[in-house]
Design an enzyme around this catalytic site. Sequence first.
Site, PDB file in Angstrom:
ATOM      1  N   GLU A 189       0.800  -1.237   0.000  1.00  0.00           N
ATOM      2  CA  GLU A 189       0.000   0.000   0.000  1.00  0.00           C
ATOM      3  C   GLU A 189       0.830   1.284   0.000  1.00  0.00           C
ATOM      4  O   GLU A 189       0.979   1.943   1.037  1.00  0.00           O
ATOM      5  CB  GLU A 189      -0.932   0.034   1.215  1.00  0.00           C
ATOM      6  CG  GLU A 189      -1.996  -1.026   1.193  1.00  0.00           C
ATOM      7  CD  GLU A 189      -3.093  -0.758   2.228  1.00  0.00           C
ATOM      8  OE1 GLU A 189      -2.962   0.176   3.028  1.00  0.00           O
ATOM      9  OE2 GLU A 189      -4.078  -1.492   2.214  1.00  0.00           O
ATOM     10  N   GLU A 232      -5.350  -8.795   1.185  1.00  0.00           N
ATOM     11  CA  GLU A 232      -6.018  -8.421   2.436  1.00  0.00           C
ATOM     12  C   GLU A 232      -7.501  -8.230   2.152  1.00  0.00           C
ATOM     13  O   GLU A 232      -7.873  -7.619   1.149  1.00  0.00           O
ATOM     14  CB  GLU A 232      -5.482  -7.095   3.014  1.00  0.00           C
ATOM     15  CG  GLU A 232      -4.100  -7.184   3.602  1.00  0.00           C
ATOM     16  CD  GLU A 232      -3.614  -5.844   4.187  1.00  0.00           C
ATOM     17  OE1 GLU A 232      -4.443  -5.007   4.592  1.00  0.00           O
ATOM     18  OE2 GLU A 232      -2.384  -5.658   4.214  1.00  0.00           O
TER      19      GLU A 232
HETATM   20  C1  GBH Z   1      -4.469  -1.967   5.465  1.00  0.00           C
HETATM   21  O1  GBH Z   1      -4.546  -0.608   5.455  1.00  0.00           O
HETATM   22  C2  GBH Z   1      -3.099  -2.281   5.945  1.00  0.00           C
HETATM   23  O2  GBH Z   1      -2.321  -2.911   4.975  1.00  0.00           O
HETATM   24  C3  GBH Z   1      -3.070  -3.029   7.236  1.00  0.00           C
HETATM   25  O3  GBH Z   1      -1.815  -2.902   7.809  1.00  0.00           O
HETATM   26  C4  GBH Z   1      -4.185  -2.533   8.126  1.00  0.00           C
HETATM   27  O4  GBH Z   1      -4.129  -3.044   9.412  1.00  0.00           O
HETATM   28  C5  GBH Z   1      -5.481  -2.910   7.480  1.00  0.00           C
HETATM   29  O5  GBH Z   1      -5.545  -2.475   6.156  1.00  0.00           O
HETATM   30  C6  GBH Z   1      -6.706  -2.412   8.208  1.00  0.00           C
HETATM   31  O6  GBH Z   1      -6.754  -1.036   8.232  1.00  0.00           O
HETATM   32  O7  GBH Z   1     -10.944   6.464   0.843  1.00  0.00           O
HETATM   33  O8  GBH Z   1     -12.272   6.190   2.838  1.00  0.00           O
HETATM   34  O9  GBH Z   1     -11.911   4.324   1.379  1.00  0.00           O
HETATM   35  C7  GBH Z   1      -5.712  -0.043   4.988  1.00  0.00           C
HETATM   36  C8  GBH Z   1      -5.506   1.432   4.941  1.00  0.00           C
HETATM   37  C9  GBH Z   1      -7.283   2.951   4.986  1.00  0.00           C
HETATM   38  C10 GBH Z   1      -6.145   2.408   2.906  1.00  0.00           C
HETATM   39  C11 GBH Z   1      -8.387   3.519   4.227  1.00  0.00           C
HETATM   40  C12 GBH Z   1      -7.255   2.984   2.147  1.00  0.00           C
HETATM   41  C13 GBH Z   1      -9.061   4.387   2.118  1.00  0.00           C
HETATM   42  C14 GBH Z   1      -9.994   5.204   2.869  1.00  0.00           C
HETATM   43  N1  GBH Z   1      -6.554   2.009   4.204  1.00  0.00           N
HETATM   44  N2  GBH Z   1      -8.010   3.888   2.929  1.00  0.00           N
HETATM   45  S1  GBH Z   1     -11.385   5.564   1.907  1.00  0.00           S
END
Ligand code: GBH
Length: 513
Positions: A223, A419
């Site tokens: 990511e 994931e």
């Molecule tokens: C992943 O991150 C990670 O890889 C992991 O470490 C983490 O624990 C897991 O997911 C759970 O969070 O535009 O409102 O849709 C996810 C991080 C957060 C990335 C939200 C994309 C989009 C927000 N994400 N984001 S939105």
Amino acid sequence: MGAVTSGEMFKINRRDLLTWVGLGSVASSLPIAIAKRVASQPNAASDSSPTASQKLTTTYQFPENFFWGVATSAYQIEGAVSEGGRKPSVWDTFSAIPGRVENGDTGAVACDHYHRYKTDVELMAKLGIKHYRFSIAWPRIIPDGRGKVNEEGVDFYKRLVDCLREHGITPHATLFHWDSPQALEDLYGSWRSREMASDFADYATAVVSRLGDRITNWMTINEIPSFTHMAYAVDKQPPKAPSTRVSSLKEVWQTCHNALLAHGLGCQAIRAASPSSCSVALVADIGVTVPLTESAVDVAAAQQAFHTSWFNGGIIFPVLTGAYSPVMLEKLGADAPAIQSGDLKIIHQPLDSLGINNYTGNYIRAADNKQGFEFLDLPKAYPRMYIPWIHILPESMYWGIRHVSETLGRKNLPIFITENGCAAQDEVNDKGEVIDTDRIMYLRQYLKAAHRAISEGYPLKGYFLWSFMDNFEWESGYSRRFGITYVDYKTQRRIPKASFKWYAECIQQNRVV
Ligand code: GBH
């Protein structure tokens, strides 16, 4: 189905109820009397002699060689941050600053997996997974970020991987899951510098030349937006480490471009260092655009919107097509990163597969405006899980896969869901159990959408559930639980949740149950 009145409810017997909620197959864990009744039921599927394709869609059977797995990452589970020669990462520094992480939580102990990996792997074996995705901590392998390799850090992963293999579990290692060595942040501002890309490649060489005899499935980076766009910002304190304010959006995009270079050089380094043929992937959190209806115009609108959704046009486009999306570049104007000649060639490395992290998405419909589409706001009460950004959009699973295949024109690129999962408000009940039926509901719907992608011929090869166990959820600390195993952080006791048993049954039957 019509509304069931409470009076009618009493007429429903236990077996019907189990069938309704999809637990008709848990016969082995039922009291004997009930188990016998379940076993004596005629098999509905064979009774009505369906055709092969009907059977596929009604039973949610997955292909024989499908990879069922779970995922974790180093900083979120390992703890032991100053043991075995490890030095700080930017997340150690960031979480030590009051107010940055909820409740002042840090990854100092986390799930203590560094010491408890053996029993954790035993539990994975009980779950029945054959594939495990974890990450390797750069600050354990090269504590100063560049230079000397810390063999004691390497040894931890040797022990872990040997233990996995003894239990018949194939390791899938991510080289970078956000834990940049603090030393490189101090030295040159880590991702703000192109030097980070070559240091990452050297780190990749160090890892693969030492662990390549045990691991053949590699993922470069997890990511990219989460440690670039969400970690550097112009006018606010960004939520993720190193949480640096910069003076222009162009600089933020530059951190992202440098991460793309790291991915490209990393691919080359992995292939050069691997003693045998190996598989190399990137893990991307693509912004999934879901057409409001599946009419031709809405589908075309979702495909067009895919370019500018989240950071797709500036990450997955250059990686998979060799060019930033022109639509995205036009939108960015002067904020676009500086791209040196040769960069795109480095970034556009051949990949053996793509990893997609999928949690949610956005609805799109065709619109009578200049761009031809619009992103739709969700109603206030749209269902979501126990974290604000996870709106429940199971079809985002299907569309994420389809966009990579179709919209990006990479029809034959194997895809893994690296994931998928959600936070839930898990509580241990007075029987000592965690009955997370909401998580089961979420996972079941997403897996059905994954099945749809396979049944339509898209190359989805495997699925890693996030996460094997509750862990340090970055800026949310331990307040958000994503695991199918509950972790009691006071005692480090692991309690498999109801979703753990449900997932085990899916794996065992090779279908969504
Ligand atoms: C992943 O991150 C990670 O890889 C992991 O470490 C983490 O624990 C897991 O997911 C759970 O969070 O535009 O409102 O849709 C996810 C991080 C957060 C990335 C939200 C994309 C989009 C927000 N994400 N984001 S939105």
